[in-house]
Design an enzyme around this catalytic site. Structure first.
Site, PDB file in Angstrom:
ATOM      1  N   ASN A 209     164.033  22.404  15.450  1.00  0.00           N
ATOM      2  CA  ASN A 209     163.534  21.361  14.546  1.00  0.00           C
ATOM      3  C   ASN A 209     164.295  20.053  14.719  1.00  0.00           C
ATOM      4  OD1 ASN A 209     161.387  22.633  13.422  1.00  0.00           O
ATOM      5  ND2 ASN A 209     162.184  22.706  11.345  1.00  0.00           N
ATOM      6  N   LEU A 251     155.882  12.455  20.630  1.00  0.00           N
ATOM      7  CA  LEU A 251     156.245  11.116  21.112  1.00  0.00           C
ATOM      8  C   LEU A 251     155.303  10.074  20.540  1.00  0.00           C
ATOM      9  CD1 LEU A 251     157.154  11.689  24.898  1.00  0.00           C
ATOM     10  CD2 LEU A 251     158.720  11.178  22.999  1.00  0.00           C
ATOM     11  N   GLY A 254     155.661   5.721  14.945  1.00  0.00           N
ATOM     12  CA  GLY A 254     155.018   5.374  13.664  1.00  0.00           C
ATOM     13  C   GLY A 254     156.078   5.177  12.591  1.00  0.00           C
ATOM     14  N   GLY A 258     158.616  13.466   8.120  1.00  0.00           N
ATOM     15  CA  GLY A 258     158.904  13.923   6.747  1.00  0.00           C
ATOM     16  C   GLY A 258     158.540  15.390   6.653  1.00  0.00           C
ATOM     17  N   CYS A 261     160.438  20.484   6.083  1.00  0.00           N
ATOM     18  CA  CYS A 261     161.349  21.155   7.024  1.00  0.00           C
ATOM     19  C   CYS A 261     162.278  20.209   7.778  1.00  0.00           C
ATOM     20  CB  CYS A 261     160.535  21.994   7.993  1.00  0.00           C
ATOM     21  SG  CYS A 261     159.708  23.342   7.156  1.00  0.00           S
ATOM     22  N   LYS A 264     165.083  18.621   5.743  1.00  0.00           N
ATOM     23  CA  LYS A 264     166.002  19.653   5.222  1.00  0.00           C
ATOM     24  C   LYS A 264     166.838  20.231   6.355  1.00  0.00           C
ATOM     25  CE  LYS A 264     163.854  23.571   4.358  1.00  0.00           C
ATOM     26  NZ  LYS A 264     164.347  24.666   5.249  1.00  0.00           N
ATOM     27  N   LYS A 321     151.654  14.315   6.426  1.00  0.00           N
ATOM     28  CA  LYS A 321     150.917  14.241   7.699  1.00  0.00           C
ATOM     29  C   LYS A 321     149.505  14.694   7.408  1.00  0.00           C
ATOM     30  CE  LYS A 321     151.730  18.923   9.393  1.00  0.00           C
ATOM     31  NZ  LYS A 321     152.057  19.763  10.567  1.00  0.00           N
TER      32      LYS A 321
HETATM   33  C1  UDX Z   1     157.806  21.430  11.524  1.00  0.00           C
HETATM   34  C2  UDX Z   1     157.967  22.116  12.872  1.00  0.00           C
HETATM   35  O1  UDX Z   1     157.041  21.552  13.802  1.00  0.00           O
HETATM   36  C3  UDX Z   1     157.712  23.610  12.728  1.00  0.00           C
HETATM   37  O2  UDX Z   1     157.945  24.253  13.970  1.00  0.00           O
HETATM   38  C4  UDX Z   1     158.659  24.179  11.678  1.00  0.00           C
HETATM   39  O3  UDX Z   1     158.446  25.565  11.497  1.00  0.00           O
HETATM   40  C5  UDX Z   1     158.463  23.460  10.359  1.00  0.00           C
HETATM   41  O4  UDX Z   1     158.667  22.049  10.544  1.00  0.00           O
HETATM   42  P1  UDX Z   1     155.838  20.588   9.969  1.00  0.00           P
HETATM   43  O5  UDX Z   1     156.916  20.232   9.013  1.00  0.00           O
HETATM   44  O6  UDX Z   1     154.605  21.237   9.479  1.00  0.00           O
HETATM   45  O7  UDX Z   1     156.469  21.572  11.136  1.00  0.00           O
HETATM   46  O8  UDX Z   1     155.396  19.228  10.653  1.00  0.00           O
HETATM   47  P2  UDX Z   1     155.222  18.689  12.138  1.00  0.00           P
HETATM   48  O9  UDX Z   1     153.835  18.863  12.547  1.00  0.00           O
HETATM   49  O10 UDX Z   1     156.289  19.204  13.006  1.00  0.00           O
HETATM   50  O11 UDX Z   1     155.514  17.106  11.902  1.00  0.00           O
HETATM   51  C6  UDX Z   1     156.764  16.766  11.311  1.00  0.00           C
HETATM   52  C7  UDX Z   1     156.773  15.292  11.000  1.00  0.00           C
HETATM   53  O12 UDX Z   1     156.883  14.547  12.217  1.00  0.00           O
HETATM   54  C8  UDX Z   1     155.520  14.777  10.289  1.00  0.00           C
HETATM   55  O13 UDX Z   1     155.901  13.868   9.272  1.00  0.00           O
HETATM   56  C9  UDX Z   1     154.756  14.040  11.389  1.00  0.00           C
HETATM   57  O14 UDX Z   1     153.991  12.970  10.863  1.00  0.00           O
HETATM   58  C10 UDX Z   1     155.903  13.522  12.245  1.00  0.00           C
HETATM   59  N1  UDX Z   1     155.546  13.289  13.647  1.00  0.00           N
HETATM   60  C11 UDX Z   1     155.211  14.356  14.424  1.00  0.00           C
HETATM   61  C12 UDX Z   1     155.592  11.993  14.157  1.00  0.00           C
HETATM   62  O15 UDX Z   1     155.892  11.044  13.433  1.00  0.00           O
HETATM   63  N2  UDX Z   1     155.303  11.800  15.477  1.00  0.00           N
HETATM   64  C13 UDX Z   1     154.957  12.837  16.297  1.00  0.00           C
HETATM   65  O16 UDX Z   1     154.680  12.597  17.462  1.00  0.00           O
HETATM   66  C14 UDX Z   1     154.893  14.145  15.757  1.00  0.00           C
END
Ligand code: UDX
Length: 485
Positions: A209, A251, A254, A258, A261, A264, A321
């Protein structure tokens, strides 16, 4: 087929319970939240996850999935050989992980465990916690219990797919027999099972993470550099991502990351390092860059509007998201809050989020599902969560009701040409040329730059100043002049 129990029927636990039931196992879901269990028993998933309702009703109909809202009282036993724990481990104010729910589950379940039960930990816990769980189980009435660390890698909005078709399965234990038995559960998943010691398994979760969060913060830092050097961060990400060693995912520049996970886990890992005297300065930088990203939106708005006081701004999105209604640590709400603190009048639009779910720390945010009503007489739209309906906006209609036609694309997902053609000024993150400022030196002066004689490379701010002088309010606006932008 196996007898499985899942303690904690929340975001991860319910996916684990229903997915294992769909594979033919007998699963008992246990959660002390009676309302949650009532909803599960009625086939209504208490969490918002695509496909979960179907798996839940399928499990109930097959008779392989049942739910309890309390632990069996001794001599009654939890009828499971594998007891998965998937309770929340939020961050406490000190930065440490709050393990109260985990410890309570352990002490309550211990007396009711079968002698051959294996506790399988899905909760994200500080490295070394599983060792403590073994000691606590044995002190609490399960003298033969063992623990296997089995971290989850479930993305909200895609969790069932992530579970059923994982990139890999990580199992950590210091007991080879328990490792083999749990590995047997995953035999028909067709994924590589990584077997290691328990602390390594716990660390794989945090490091994974933290690395993904770092990737996002990295591209966001590249976006800031692209802004001043006149490059396009989306093009940079595309060119980088072709390299198999880098990979194209995570990549997208933006307003940053958040959710429940990343914040934290990155914070907990840095905290654990600092407790042992290790200065995790990269993790600190990853978090600082992420925090600063929210401010990019304010910078862009001030660049065009001049000031935020009394500006009417509509933030598109409340969830952290798309494809989830989860607003925990939502960058969208943090942007809305910063705008409000900056003196702007803020409305948040998200048709998938009920206002009551907006956290108590944002009591002053007005959350609605009605985009056109919120856009009435607004000075700017800020796209903060890339829901499909915000990517496909009724641009002409919005331009017609807004006081000023300005869009800040906080997720770089809009077609800048279409936005400008509808009469808007377009701003985004790390894409100066897409902003229509065309901030590149005329060809005949480019070589002066190379000689270092020009240091103040025209930046987006110059384009923004030019826009400010050019953009009257709606009353005197020359829409045609804007459209020709
Ligand atoms: C994440 C991990 O991907 C997952 O493996 C773990 O078990 C829990 O935490 P999640 O919190 O659901 O999953 O969100 P994720 O899809 O990973 O996106 C995390 C954050 O990164 C979001 O706020 C998303 O908007 C942001 N993000 C993601 C970006 O800003 N740019 C990106 O290219 C990808």
């Amino acid at each position: 087929m196996a007898e499985i129990a899942v303690i904690g029927c929340g975001q991860a636990g319910l996916v684990v319970a229903t997915a294992f039931a769909s594979k033919g196992h007998h699963v008992t879901g246990i959660d002390l939240d009676r309302r949650k269990i009532e909803a599960c028993r009625m086939g209504v998933a208490p969490i918002d996850e695509p496909g979960l309702d179907e798996l839940l009703t399928q499990g109930l109909a097959s008779g392989r999935l049942t739910f309890l809202d309390q632990y069996p009282e001794y001599p009654e036993r939890i009828p499971a050989e594998f007891v998965f724990i998937a309770v929340g481990t939020p961050t406490s104010p000190s930065g440490a992980s709050d393990l109260h729910a985990l410890k309570s589950a352990i002490t309550r379940m211990a007396p009711a465990l079968r002698d051959d039960a294996i506790v399988v930990n899905k909760s994200t816990v500080p490295v070394g916690t599983c060792d403590e769980m073994v000691r606590l189980l044995r002190r609490s009435g399960a003298p033969k219990a063992t623990v296997v660390s089995n971290p989850e890698f479930l993305q909200e909005g895609d969790a069932i797919h992530n579970f059923i078709e994982p990139d890999r399965i990580v199992l950590g234990s210091n007991d080879p027999d328990s490792l083999e038995r749990v590995a047997g559960l995953y035999e028909d998943f067709g994924a590589t099972v990584v077997q290691c010691d328990v602390r390594t398994a716990e660390m794989i979760k945090y490091a994974s993470n933290a690395f993904l969060a770092m990737k996002v913060s990295f591209i966001n830092e590249m976006a800031s550099i692209c802004e001043v050097l006149g490059a396009d961060v989306s093009g940079v990400a595309h060119g980088m991502g072709m390299d198999r060693r880098i990979g194209a995912q995570f990549l997208r520049a933006g307003i940053g990351w958040g959710g429940s996970c990343f914040p934290k886990d990155v914070s907990a890992l840095e905290y654990a390092a600092s407790l042992h005297g290790v200065r995790a300065q990269l993790l600190r930088g990853v978090q600082e860059t992420n925090r600063d990203q929210r401010r990019q939106v304010l910078r862009k708005l001030r660049g065009v509007l001049g000031r935020l006081e009394t500006a009417r701004v509509v933030v598109l999105g409340a969830s952290f998201k798309p494809n989830t209604s989860d607003v925990r640590e939502s960058p969208a709400l943090e942007v809305a809050s910063l705008l409000r603190l900056g003196g702007a009048e803020v409305r948040v639009v998200d048709p998938h989020v009920v206002p009551e779910s907006v956290p108590a720390q944002f009591p002053y945010l007005d959350v609605t599902g009605d985009l056109m009503a919120a856009a009435q007489d607004a000075d700017a739209l800020v796209l903060a969560t890339e829901w499909p309906e915000f990517i496909d906006l009724p641009l002409e209609d919005l331009a017609g009701v807004m006081r000023r036609p300005l869009i800040v694309d906080g997720r770089n997902v809009l077609d800048d040409r279409a936005v400008r053609a509808a009469g808007f000024i377009y701003r985004c993150i790390g894409r100066p040329n897409a902003e229509g400022g065309g901030v590149t030196l005329p060809e005949d002066r480019a070589d002066e730059r190379l000689d270092g004689r020009i240091t103040d490379w025209p930046t987006v701010e110059r384009a923004e100043r030019a826009d400010r002088e050019r953009i009257p309010s709606r009353n005197g606006r020359q829409a045609a002049a804007l459209a020709s932008d």
